[in-house]
Write a protein that holds these residues in place. Structure first.
Motif, short mmCIF file in Angstrom:
data_model
loop_
_atom_site.label_atom_id
_atom_site.label_comp_id
_atom_site.label_asym_id
_atom_site.label_seq_id
_atom_site.Cartn_x
_atom_site.Cartn_y
_atom_site.Cartn_z
N UNK A 23 1.00 -1.30 0.07
CA UNK A 23 -0.01 0.08 -0.07
C UNK A 23 0.78 1.22 -0.20
N UNK A 24 2.08 1.07 0.51
CA UNK A 24 2.86 2.21 0.80
C UNK A 24 3.84 2.47 -0.48
N UNK A 25 4.10 1.42 -1.11
CA UNK A 25 4.85 1.17 -2.20
C UNK A 25 4.04 1.98 -3.46
N UNK A 26 2.77 1.82 -3.32
CA UNK A 26 2.07 2.13 -4.44
C UNK A 26 1.86 3.62 -4.71
N UNK A 27 2.35 4.63 -3.52
CA UNK A 27 2.30 5.91 -3.56
C UNK A 27 3.61 6.38 -4.45
N UNK A 28 3.54 7.75 -4.85
CA UNK A 28 4.39 8.14 -5.80
C UNK A 28 5.66 8.33 -5.29
N UNK A 380 0.64 10.12 1.19
CA UNK A 380 -0.69 10.44 0.76
C UNK A 380 -1.00 11.64 0.26
N UNK A 381 -1.80 11.90 -0.91
CA UNK A 381 -2.22 13.09 -1.34
C UNK A 381 -3.41 13.66 -0.83
N UNK A 385 -7.33 11.81 4.48
CA UNK A 385 -6.49 10.53 4.76
C UNK A 385 -5.08 11.03 5.38
N UNK A 386 -4.14 12.02 5.12
CA UNK A 386 -3.14 12.35 5.82
C UNK A 386 -3.49 12.56 7.38
#
Length: 604
Positions: A23-28, A380-381, A385-386
């Protein structure tokens, strides 16, 4: 020394399956990394730790850091750790590319550091504090400070420290007296003393960069008047040569544990020639330092979990190999003709080993969860959620720092008991782990300070929104557990505890609402133990749900025995640990006040 100090399968199970690193690796920010590259990093760290860290753990205890001829001498492996750690990215890993980093997620960095700390907790602090000091400069320092200091720190050529504590002030940072006097060239003359400075001096760094809290002449009293300064042991002159900066090593503290990790007493400006360089704005030093504190407190919890883990594996290995006594027969008597059994077959030894397993693996789960919240907060953008993950992180941080430290010490103590008389002897490593882990409940704010932070600040954060979010997360796990018949009982128990916790919290908050803050916080430490135990029950139920799902669906990465062991450990925690909250709830709801100072003295 035991053959094994960490279980890589359990680490990867928690990292990939339970807490979903992907889930973290999917972030930019992490798009250049994948599970395959993460495995390569972890495997290389394990190889390095097997070769350069673990074999020297006992030797570093027997040959402690010590003061000699105006400096501190440390074990030669500190040099290996600084040089090779710098080359392998142990210091630079979490930073952005433009700062010389690898943009590794905090979850992966935490897992990597966990392996190293389980191997040798005396070495990791040298690079960990260098990272922390560099992080402060990167986040708040001028470009000039970054250019001069950060590259050499990330490479491991220069070390770094954080200098907060003073002899007369201790944890009360509002009482620090280290002075900073402005100079015409924009620098400051620094004068004062700092104590308990981990990694404060050694022969394997060309320079050590101290991040020092000090009070600019004329600044407001209390914490509002504290500024942060870069104060190098040696400062670069106009030609770039390093010259003395009037930073003196006064002494090195000799300690009961972590004896290979130096702890120094430093003097600044004894000859009036110590230069410091302001980081960020004046009078915001404490704010800057504490913005970095979440990472530091995750690191302390991680260290406690790592030592508890290494101690568990040493205890387990001994129990499997040590023959003593005989199993009870069905008659309730022992057969003297029967051969001795290994002590792992005795129920009480198994109880102590399961206690070690649940504390160490549960602590690792808690630390990785905090690291995930940290990652999501920063990558996260979506602002909502942040905020969510930021609040969750703030709430659990005091528990992340405290539970692995306090319960880890109890866990290691149980491991020592497994070895019996041998556990007390220096031939075996348990006594060293017992001494090493004791400092972790003191590092980065004692248990009492963390407990007051949890109850007095974090619980009430955003009018209780952080607590509401955590409750929702726990309820999601409860609902998932209810899908499996053999987990329903444990889901119900945790649900009941949530209701009880609400009652306890409302009772305590009542004192705050009346303005009776001393009474409100007087039982903060029992409350820490209470809420942490409930939180760890959630951690274990989450593990059990994941394990059960793997067994039911057949989507297994590990053996059936591996998954069944996680479910069994969860059941143990719910039988032996969660019920302890009944007594704690009774303490917290009790109206009697016995620890607040009154007119009559009770100590004599």
């Amino acid at each position: 020394m035991a053959k094994k100090y960490v279980d890589i399968n359990t680490l990867k199970y928690l990292l990939y399956d339970v807490y979903q690193l992907e889930e973290v690796l999917n972030q930019d920010r992490c798009e250049d990394h994948d599970i395959s590259s993460m495995n390569l990093i972890l495997d290389s760290v394990k190889d390095f730790s097997d070769r350069e860290l673990y074999p020297y753990l006992k030797e570093m205890d027997e040959q402690p850091a010590h003061y000699k001829d105006g400096g501190v001498e440390v074990h030669k492996q500190v040099g290996v750790m600084m040089k090779q750690g710098g080359e392998m990215g142990f210091i630079s890993g979490p930073f952005d590319y433009e700062e010389g980093g690898l943009q590794l997620p905090m979850m992966l960095y935490t897992a990597s550091s966990f392996i190293q700390e389980a191997a040798n907790n005396h070495l990791t602090g040298y690079i960990g504090l260098t990272l922390g000091a560099a992080e402060l400069i990167i986040n708040f320092g001028s470009q000039e400070l970054k250019d001069i200091y950060v590259p050499k720190m990330l490479s491991g050529d220069w070390g770094g420290t954080m200098c907060l504590t003073e002899p007369q002030a201790g944890s009360s940072l509002s009482d620090i007296t280290t002075k900073a006097i402005p100079q015409s060239d924009g620098s400051y003359k620094i004068s004062g003393q700092k104590i308990f400075i981990s990694g404060g001096d050694h022969q394997y760094a060309d320079n050590i960069v101290h991040l020092v809290l000090a009070r600019i002449e004329g600044a407001p009293a209390g914490t509002k008047g504290i500024s942060l300064f870069v104060v190098p042991k040696k400062r670069p002159d106009e030609e770039g040569n390093l010259v003395s900066n009037d930073v003196t090593t006064v002494a090195d503290f000799q300690k009961m544990g972590q004896r290979g990790y130096c702890t120094t007493h430093l003097g600044f400006g004894d000859a009036g020639e110590c230069q410091g360089f302001l980081v960020g704005e004046a009078n915001k030093g404490l704010k800057y330092m504490f913005l970095m504190m979440n990472g530091a407190r995750i690191a302390v919890g991680r260290g406690g979990a790592a030592i508890a883990t290494a101690a568990y594996h040493a205890s387990l290995e001994y129990a499997k190999e040590r023959p003593q006594g005989r199993k009870l027969a069905s008659t309730g008597k022992k057969d003297p003709e029967e051969g001795q059994t290994f002590i792992i077959n005795h129920p009480d030894v198994r109880r102590m080993l399961l206690f070690q397993k649940t504390v160490s693996e549960g602590s690792l789960g808690l630390v990785l969860l905090a690291s995930k919240y940290y990652d999501l907060k920063h990558t996260l953008t979506d602002e909502k959620e942040k905020e969510k993950y930021g609040l969750l992180l703030e709430l659990i941080i005091p528990m992340v720092k405290t539970y692995p430290s306090e319960m880890g010490a109890q866990s290691v103590s149980n491991g020592l008991q497994v070895l019996g008389g041998y556990g007390f002897c220096t031939d075996f490593i348990l006594q060293q782990y017992h001494r090493d882990i004791r400092i972790f409940s003191i590092y980065e704010g004692t248990t009492g300070i963390q407990s007051q932070d949890l109850l007095g600040r974090k619980l009430l954060l955003e009018n209780g929104k952080a607590l509401q979010l955590l409750t929702e997360e726990i309820k999601q796990t409860i609902n998932s557990a209810l899908k499996y018949d053999d987990l329903k009982k444990y889901a119900g128990k945790l649900g009941d505890k949530l209701q009880e916790a609400s009652k306890v919290i409302q009772h305590l908050i009542g004192f705050a609402k009346k303005g009776d803050y001393e009474r409100f916080l007087s039982d903060a430490t029992p409350f820490m133990e209470y809420l942490s135990t409930i939180t760890l029950s959630w951690i274990w139920l989450e593990m059990a749900v994941n394990a059960k799902n793997a067994l039911v669906t057949g989507k297994k990465t590990y053996s059936e025995e591996f998954y069944e062991s996680k479910i069994h450990a969860m059941k143990f925690y719910f039988k032996y640990e969660l019920p302890k909250t009944n007594g704690l709830a009774e303490v917290l709801l009790n109206e009697e006040v016995l620890t607040i100072a009154g007119e009559k003295e009770v100590f004599n």
